[in-house]
Design an enzyme around this catalytic site. Sequence first.
Site, PDB file in Angstrom:
ATOM      1  N   ASN A  16     -11.119 -25.235  39.905  1.00 26.84           N
ATOM      2  CA  ASN A  16     -11.628 -25.898  38.618  1.00 26.84           C
ATOM      3  C   ASN A  16     -10.839 -27.081  38.336  1.00 26.84           C
ATOM      4  O   ASN A  16      -9.558 -27.214  38.604  1.00 26.84           O
ATOM      5  CB  ASN A  16     -11.692 -25.074  37.477  1.00 26.84           C
ATOM      6  CG  ASN A  16     -10.420 -24.528  36.899  1.00 26.84           C
ATOM      7  OD1 ASN A  16      -9.925 -23.956  37.608  1.00 26.84           O
ATOM      8  ND2 ASN A  16      -9.937 -24.983  36.007  1.00 26.84           N
ATOM      9  N   ASP A  59     -13.343 -22.687  33.017  1.00 25.84           N
ATOM     10  CA  ASP A  59     -12.498 -22.229  34.097  1.00 25.84           C
ATOM     11  C   ASP A  59     -13.421 -21.441  34.926  1.00 25.84           C
ATOM     12  O   ASP A  59     -13.003 -20.331  35.162  1.00 25.84           O
ATOM     13  CB  ASP A  59     -11.210 -21.461  33.422  1.00 25.84           C
ATOM     14  CG  ASP A  59     -10.295 -21.059  34.345  1.00 25.84           C
ATOM     15  OD1 ASP A  59     -10.122 -21.442  35.493  1.00 25.84           O
ATOM     16  OD2 ASP A  59      -9.560 -20.190  33.836  1.00 25.84           O
ATOM     17  N   ASP A  61     -13.683 -21.424  38.067  1.00 25.51           N
ATOM     18  CA  ASP A  61     -13.079 -21.787  39.553  1.00 25.51           C
ATOM     19  C   ASP A  61     -13.719 -20.642  40.710  1.00 25.51           C
ATOM     20  O   ASP A  61     -14.055 -19.687  40.455  1.00 25.51           O
ATOM     21  CB  ASP A  61     -11.501 -21.936  39.863  1.00 25.51           C
ATOM     22  CG  ASP A  61     -10.899 -20.589  39.276  1.00 25.51           C
ATOM     23  OD1 ASP A  61     -10.418 -19.737  40.081  1.00 25.51           O
ATOM     24  OD2 ASP A  61     -10.908 -20.374  38.042  1.00 25.51           O
TER      25      ASP A  61
END
Length: 272
Positions: A16, A59, A61
Amino acid sequence: PSIDPELRLVYVTTGNPGPDYDGSVRPGDNLWGDSLCAIRIDDGTLAWGFQYCPHDVWDYDGGCPPILFDLEINGTKTPVAGLFTKLGFYYTVNRKTGELINVSEPYVPQENLFAPLTEKGVLIAPGSAGGTNWSPASYNPQTKWAYSANIHWPMVMTTRPGLDYKSGAMYQGGNASFGSAGTEGIKTWGNVCAIDPATGKIKWQTQTDLPMFSGVITTAGGLVFAGQSDASFDAWDAASGEHLWQFKTDAGCNAAPMTYQLNDKQYVVIAA
């Protein structure tokens, strides 16, 4: 990464953008964060990118490795890449072009997904752990389904905008937490699920007491294997999701299982 030697492409998922929770200092989509990217083997250049979460401030990712297989679409065999994500969606894309083919039903609960964050905090599900985290997924060419191990772990996410962000500094610009104000009484758990990549439909799910961090493998014997944090190693029927057996190890089984054959006998192993 996953590799297609014929197309000469390497497929990777990306992290991210930073700071994690404060997007005010990084306007726009933030390409190519939270993406599945195809890299040319010969020169390292980008062939294409598919961004599943533009301007991420939660967050989300990409941790789960992409899985490569061929999918029949309208009678034509199409090379695809499948990706389970922290969002709780499974994406199927054309691995030649990066074109999105379909998105699955959510396979974990979702609450306030993509909601703007505040300094007070917003309860978000999936939390920053997922969904599907780093756990490798599998595809079974017999059932033609994809399998993953998943997490239900809602978190209160906050942002602290206006801080003086300096590139390269350790700075999240907020927080994601479980067990603080706003999460009382919320139970965490996990599941193992099977998804049909052709339709995006969930074929079966089996809930586990704890969030799942282990990867999954599936075999030609019609089985799905995964470990659990409570030290059990488990097998499910790939077609029905029926729980077949459980073996108690001496520690949490949070690694990806492996399988091999020796002297005409097949073994399955996991690090605990």
